[in-house]
Structures are given as C-alpha cells and as structure tokens.
Design an enzyme around this catalytic site. Structure first.
Site, PDB file in Angstrom:
ATOM      1  N   TRP A   1      74.173  51.669 -99.832  1.00 18.04           N
ATOM      2  CA  TRP A   1      74.827  53.062 -99.815  1.00 18.04           C
ATOM      3  C   TRP A   1      73.909  54.052 -98.957  1.00 18.04           C
ATOM      4  O   TRP A   1      72.874  54.570 -99.641  1.00 18.04           O
ATOM      5  CB  TRP A   1      75.003  53.664-101.197  1.00 18.04           C
ATOM      6  CG  TRP A   1      76.365  52.874-102.068  1.00 18.04           C
ATOM      7  CD1 TRP A   1      76.015  51.919-102.832  1.00 18.04           C
ATOM      8  CD2 TRP A   1      77.552  53.043-101.778  1.00 18.04           C
ATOM      9  NE1 TRP A   1      77.215  51.525-103.420  1.00 18.04           N
ATOM     10  CE2 TRP A   1      78.526  52.194-102.629  1.00 18.04           C
ATOM     11  CE3 TRP A   1      78.321  53.714-100.751  1.00 18.04           C
ATOM     12  CZ2 TRP A   1      79.637  51.925-102.628  1.00 18.04           C
ATOM     13  CZ3 TRP A   1      79.879  53.613-100.847  1.00 18.04           C
ATOM     14  CH2 TRP A   1      80.420  52.742-101.840  1.00 18.04           C
TER      15      TRP A   1
ATOM     16  N   ARG B   1      68.403  63.431 -52.897  1.00 18.21           N
ATOM     17  CA  ARG B   1      69.869  64.129 -53.092  1.00 18.21           C
ATOM     18  C   ARG B   1      70.411  64.923 -52.028  1.00 18.21           C
ATOM     19  O   ARG B   1      71.229  65.838 -52.398  1.00 18.21           O
ATOM     20  CB  ARG B   1      69.711  64.800 -54.573  1.00 18.21           C
ATOM     21  CG  ARG B   1      69.074  63.853 -55.616  1.00 18.21           C
ATOM     22  CD  ARG B   1      69.455  64.359 -57.001  1.00 18.21           C
ATOM     23  NE  ARG B   1      68.851  63.474 -58.030  1.00 18.21           N
ATOM     24  CZ  ARG B   1      68.666  63.477 -59.422  1.00 18.21           C
ATOM     25  NH1 ARG B   1      68.969  64.712 -59.706  1.00 18.21           N
ATOM     26  NH2 ARG B   1      68.250  62.536 -60.074  1.00 18.21           N
TER      27      ARG B   1
ATOM     28  N   CYS C   1      60.199  71.315 -73.474  1.00 23.40           N
ATOM     29  CA  CYS C   1      60.182  70.675 -74.818  1.00 23.40           C
ATOM     30  C   CYS C   1      58.973  69.578 -75.119  1.00 23.40           C
ATOM     31  O   CYS C   1      58.627  69.560 -76.336  1.00 23.40           O
ATOM     32  CB  CYS C   1      61.415  69.646 -74.994  1.00 23.40           C
ATOM     33  SG  CYS C   1      62.887  70.300 -74.573  1.00 23.40           S
TER      34      CYS C   1
HETATM   35  C1  LIG Z   1      58.057  74.938 -76.253  1.00 21.34           C
HETATM   36  C2  LIG Z   1      59.619  74.707 -76.117  1.00 21.34           C
HETATM   37  C3  LIG Z   1      59.914  73.586 -76.728  1.00 21.34           C
HETATM   38  C4  LIG Z   1      61.183  73.403 -76.626  1.00 21.34           C
HETATM   39  N1  LIG Z   1      61.740  72.214 -77.239  1.00 21.34           N
HETATM   40  C5  LIG Z   1      63.027  71.676 -77.201  1.00 21.34           C
HETATM   41  C6  LIG Z   1      63.593  70.637 -77.796  1.00 21.34           C
HETATM   42  O1  LIG Z   1      62.793  69.851 -78.472  1.00 21.34           O
HETATM   43  N2  LIG Z   1      64.925  70.248 -77.579  1.00 21.34           N
HETATM   44  C7  LIG Z   1      65.671  71.149 -77.141  1.00 21.34           C
HETATM   45  O2  LIG Z   1      66.883  70.933 -76.735  1.00 21.34           O
HETATM   46  N3  LIG Z   1      65.288  72.488 -76.265  1.00 21.34           N
HETATM   47  C8  LIG Z   1      63.975  72.447 -76.586  1.00 21.34           C
HETATM   48  N4  LIG Z   1      63.233  73.643 -75.689  1.00 21.34           N
HETATM   49  C9  LIG Z   1      64.281  74.487 -75.066  1.00 21.34           C
HETATM   50  C10 LIG Z   1      64.629  74.053 -73.626  1.00 21.34           C
HETATM   51  O3  LIG Z   1      63.395  73.983 -72.801  1.00 21.34           O
HETATM   52  C11 LIG Z   1      65.524  75.047 -72.970  1.00 21.34           C
HETATM   53  O4  LIG Z   1      66.556  75.226 -73.555  1.00 21.34           O
HETATM   54  C12 LIG Z   1      65.699  74.495 -71.288  1.00 21.34           C
HETATM   55  O5  LIG Z   1      64.521  74.657 -70.832  1.00 21.34           O
HETATM   56  C13 LIG Z   1      66.813  75.472 -70.788  1.00 21.34           C
HETATM   57  O6  LIG Z   1      67.031  75.384 -69.633  1.00 21.34           O
HETATM   58  P1  LIG Z   1      67.617  76.467 -68.379  1.00 21.34           P
HETATM   59  O7  LIG Z   1      67.525  75.794 -67.304  1.00 21.34           O
HETATM   60  O8  LIG Z   1      68.634  76.860 -68.896  1.00 21.34           O
HETATM   61  O9  LIG Z   1      66.287  77.635 -68.477  1.00 21.34           O
HETATM   62  P2  LIG Z   1      64.884  77.546 -68.121  1.00 21.34           P
HETATM   63  O10 LIG Z   1      64.179  76.425 -68.559  1.00 21.34           O
HETATM   64  O11 LIG Z   1      64.448  78.667 -68.804  1.00 21.34           O
HETATM   65  O12 LIG Z   1      64.786  77.821 -66.469  1.00 21.34           O
HETATM   66  C14 LIG Z   1      65.139  78.929 -66.054  1.00 21.34           C
HETATM   67  C15 LIG Z   1      64.313  78.955 -64.607  1.00 21.34           C
HETATM   68  O13 LIG Z   1      65.045  80.170 -64.031  1.00 21.34           O
HETATM   69  C16 LIG Z   1      63.976  80.766 -63.221  1.00 21.34           C
HETATM   70  N5  LIG Z   1      64.474  82.154 -62.852  1.00 21.34           N
HETATM   71  C17 LIG Z   1      64.654  83.044 -63.832  1.00 21.34           C
HETATM   72  N6  LIG Z   1      64.837  84.253 -62.703  1.00 21.34           N
HETATM   73  C18 LIG Z   1      64.842  83.768 -61.561  1.00 21.34           C
HETATM   74  C19 LIG Z   1      65.255  84.578 -60.352  1.00 21.34           C
HETATM   75  N7  LIG Z   1      65.402  85.762 -60.483  1.00 21.34           N
HETATM   76  N8  LIG Z   1      64.983  84.131 -59.521  1.00 21.34           N
HETATM   77  C20 LIG Z   1      64.816  82.396 -59.319  1.00 21.34           C
HETATM   78  N9  LIG Z   1      64.325  81.718 -60.431  1.00 21.34           N
HETATM   79  C21 LIG Z   1      64.462  82.372 -61.598  1.00 21.34           C
HETATM   80  C22 LIG Z   1      62.779  80.713 -64.258  1.00 21.34           C
HETATM   81  O14 LIG Z   1      61.692  80.808 -63.532  1.00 21.34           O
HETATM   82  C23 LIG Z   1      62.978  79.445 -64.948  1.00 21.34           C
HETATM   83  O15 LIG Z   1      62.126  78.201 -64.242  1.00 21.34           O
HETATM   84  C24 LIG Z   1      62.028  74.064 -75.815  1.00 21.34           C
HETATM   85  C25 LIG Z   1      61.634  75.181 -75.166  1.00 21.34           C
HETATM   86  C26 LIG Z   1      60.210  75.522 -75.430  1.00 21.34           C
HETATM   87  C27 LIG Z   1      59.953  76.694 -74.627  1.00 21.34           C
END
Ligand SMILES: Cc1cc2nc3c(=O)[nH]c(=O)nc-3n(C[C@H](O)[C@H](O)[C@H](O)COP(=O)(O)OP(=O)(O)OC[C@H]3O[C@@H](n4cnc5c(N)ncnc54)[C@H](O)[C@@H]3O)c2cc1C
Length: 432
Positions: free
Chosen positions: A417, A73, A45
C-alpha cells in the site's frame, strides 16, 4: 539594417527554448538572441552544488555556447548585448552600444533578479546573493579566502535552504532567518516544525519571524540574501507592456503580451495556476523552459498554448527531500476552498528493505472531493510521489479516483500500500 525576424531578449532557459523551438518550426526565420551577460545557457539550479563542491567547475553548468547555436542551430546568440530600449512603434530594439536591431516578432525573456531592496547593507563585501555564475564564484572564493565560521542566510525559500546546506559542507555554522513564520512560502506550521528540527541536527538554526532590515559591517562573517526574486520588467514596461496582478508581465496562454507580435516567457512573466485558476508568479526553470517553447512556437507561426502550473517544486534540505504541489491547507483557506487534510507517516519501502520514514500530506476540497494539494517529505522516492500528486492535480482528480490508482510496488521501491494510497484512503473517510 539586418532582415527582421525573431529577436529574443535574454539568453537562458526561456530565451533559448524560445529561439530553439522557433528554429525547429521555421528553418528560414532569422533569429537573434541578445544576452547582456557574458555567458548564455547556464543552469542556475546547479549553483548551490558548485558552492557545496559537488559540481567542480562552473563551466560544467554551462550547457551550450553561442558558437554551438551558430553552427548547430543557425541562431545568432550574442553576449554582452544589453537591450536598453524597445521601440515597438518602429519594431526595433536598441542595444547599450547604440546599435539598433529590427524585429518582426519579439520575445522578452529577461528573467528575474534577487530582491535586495528591503535590506540595507546588501552591497557590503561579505554579503552575497546566489543568482549568477559570478555570484557563486565570488561566494566560494570568499569562503576559501576568508574562512568564515558563521553565516546568516536570509530567506528560507528553496535557494536559502540550498545555500544553508552548501555552507554547512564547509563547516560554517548557519543561522537561517525568515521574515514570516514559515518556510518555502507554504504557510504550513507542521512543515516549518519538521524542518526546524531537521536543520538543527545539521547545525543550521532556523529563526522564523525575524526580518532583517539592515546588515551592518562586522554583523557576522558571511551573509547570503535569498529573499526571493523580482521579475525584470522595467524594459518591457517602458515599451508599453502591461503587468499582471503579481507585478510580472501579463501574458495569454499563448505567451502573448498586450503588444502585437511581442511575447514574454520565463521568470519575467506570470502564469496560470490550475488549482486556483488565478494568475501567479512562480519563477522556476521548469516553467521557463516550457513557456519559452510555447512563445517560440507561436512566434514562428504555430498556435500553441501553455495550460499553466500546479505549483510543483522539490528541494533537498540537508539530505531530506521536501516536495510540494498545489496548496497547503492554509493557502487553500485563503483561496476560499473548504480544505480537508491528512498526513500519513509511513515507510518509503518495505521494512525488510531498510524502509525509511516518509511523510505524505494530501489536501482535498470538501465540497467537490477534488485533490488540491500535497506534500511529500523523505529521503527517497520523494520526486516520484509528488509527481503522482501533481498529475492528479493537473487532471482535477477526486480523492476517490486517486485512491484507485495502480501504483508500482516491489519491496526495494515501495510498500504494497503506497503511502500515497494510504493517505488517500484516510482522506476519503474524512470526506464522507
Ligand atoms: C540558485 C538557484 C537555484 C535554482 N534551482 C532551481 C531548481 O532546482 N528547479 C527549478 O525549476 N528552478 C530553479 N531555479 C530557477 C531557474 O534557474 C529560473 O527559473 C530560470 O533560470 C529562469 O529562466 P529565464 O530564462 O526565465 O530567466 P533567467 O535565467 O533569469 O535569464 C534571463 C536572462 O536575461 C538577461 N537579461 C535581462 N535583461 C536583459 C536585457 N535588457 N538585455 C539583454 N539580456 C537581458 C539576463 O542577464 C539573464 O541572463 C534556481 C535559480 C537559482 C538562482
């Protein structure tokens, strides 16, 4: 082989929330987090603000290190550890290195990646996505070294809008292209018109309904692709995990997949929309943290549920806050509601406190009188007001109930308001 416990694939928001919650519940559970990238626990983000210059160092976006997880942890977090196969019948994951790790419970938190598939030329050196720390570092380096004067940003979701603003701070003239007629995926021509005008005053030209299919060399000086993300589901699918209607992993409210003892959370999974009661794909950090927590709790033996989302988001667009929740009027029609909408242009605080214009939109369902959507645009107070609407949507409040809310007032913060209450009063008249 090590003792099987909880194995988490993905070391960002969802994966680490999952591991941390599981550890709090079960101090003895062996927990391993496998992350294919070089770092864990970073805030994507913040990337636009690094490109812009407000965040000075990329390291400032990294919240915790693997060493912190190990010492504080008792969680084994491994980087450069890509999982290439899930062998669910033998409860093992296989890493790219060939190493196999057993699991008793598995959490898939593989996130999402930029959707570059529809655009040819995305590999050119002047073309960037904005998803990882490396993307942001390369983009800023390109700006510093090549000094582009013009840029095209493809996609006007929140990342495209934030990227456009970041590029403007470097004095780059920006053209912002969308494939559809709207911005922020909202199907709202009024919002599009407001942003088109606002962006133009900041040197960003919004061009809607101009899909880009191919980027040719020397087409412009810099291109940023922000056309949305695709869930990383391939690994899960090849293990037999079922996808939902959106193409992301289908989960129960306990974040269970169809495979026993396998959970999914964050940007790789679907969630339930509390207004439409349908499964949706709204990948956001807020939801990733919450769903990761629920997956971790259940993997550690608790019974906890994630109720769903109402689609709340907020973005700063060249100094203007734009916040959305629930459905726009046209989205509501598509979902078979009978929507009524009001828009109120008011001051965000007392006029004698330099109150600035703010715009509030409320959408209700005519049949039930229940609020189903809202939007707030303004310079200040935007997050607070949209959060009130989001709370109302979560609790299925009617317009009648909403207009009686006891909202805060003092001249430096609001008007007697509040614009939300004015909008609710007007909407109430349309319902009767
Ligand atoms: C530029 C930008 C701005 C954003 N701004 C906002 C905001 O203002 N507010 C908000 O709520 N959200 C925002 N987001 C969205 C937010 O960052 C994502 O929703 C959040 O990071 C999702 O988290 P996640 O853990 O599900 O996935 P990710 O952050 O995508 O992490 C998944 C991880 O899994 C790893 N992975 C994938 N496949 C494998 C594998 N086979 N083996 C091992 N590791 C693997 C990847 O390398 C990655 O590091 C933003 C995103 C971006 C890109």
């Amino acid at each position: 082989l090590p003792v099987p416990g909880l194995v988490v694939i993905g070391g960002v928001a969802a994966g680490l929330s999952c591991a941390t919650r599981a550890r709090r519940i079960d101090p003895a559970l062996p927990i391993t987090v496998l992350e294919k990238g070089p770092v864990v626990s970073y805030g994507a983000c913040g990337l636009p603000y690094f490109v812009e210059g407000q965040v000075r160092r990329l390291d400032d976006l990294i919240v915790y290190t693997p060493a912190y997880f190990a010492t504080e942890r008792n969680i084994d977090v491994r980087t450069s550890a890509e999982v290439v196969e899930i062998r669910h019948s033998s409860r093992q994951v296989v890493l790219a290195s060939g190493e196999r790790l057993p699991y008793e419970k598995l959490a898939i938190a593989t996130g999402a990646r930029p959707d570059l598939s529809a655009i040819e030329g995305s590999q050119l050196p002047n073309v960037f996505a904005l998803q990882t720390l490396d993307d942001a570092a390369r983009l800023l380096q390109f700006i510093k070294v090549s000094g582009p004067r013009r840029a095209v940003v493809i996609g006007a979701g929140y990342i495209g809008l934030e990227a456009a603003e970041a590029l403007r701070t470097h004095g780059i003239a920006v053209e912002l292209r969308t494939a559809t007629g709207d911005v922020l995926g909202r199907r709202d021509s009024r919002l599009t018109a407001i942003l088109e005008k606002h962006l133009a005053t900041f040197g960003v030209q919004l061009r809607c309904s101009m899909p880009v299919r191919e980027i040719v060399e020397n087409c412009g000086e810099l291109v940023v692709i922000a056309t949305g993300v695709k869930p990383n589901v391939e690994l899960a699918v090849s293990a037999g995990v079922t996808l939902g209607r959106t193409g992301a992993i289908a989960v129960t409210d306990r974040m269970e997949t169809n495979l026993p003892s396998v959970y999914a959370a964050g940007d790789c999974s679907e969630t339930r929309h509390l207004v439409t009661r349908r499964d949706v794909y709204i990948p956001l950090g807020t939801t990733a943290n919450k769903t990761g927590r629920i997956a971790g709790a259940n993997a550690a033996g608790r019974r906890e549920s994630f109720p769903g989302v109402v689609g709340t988001s907020i973005v700063r667009v060249c100094g203007l806050g734009v916040a959305l929740t629930g459905l726009s009027e046209s989205q509501a029609k598509l979902e078979h509601f009978n929507p009524v909408r009001v828009t109120v242009d008011a001051k965000d605080k007392a006029g004698y406190f330099r109150g600035r214009p703010t715009s509030v939109e409320l959408v209700a369902d005519k049949g039930s009188g229940v609020l189903i959507g809202g939007m707030v645009i303004g310079e200040e107070g935007v997050a607070g007001r949209i959060n009130v609407i989001a709370t109302a949507l979560t609790n299925r409040m009617t317009v009648e109930e909403f207009q009686e809310l006891d909202l805060a007032y003092a001249p430096p913060y609001a008007t007697v308001w509040d614009p939300l209450l004015i909008a609710a009063q007007q909407l109430s008249k349309l319902l009767h």
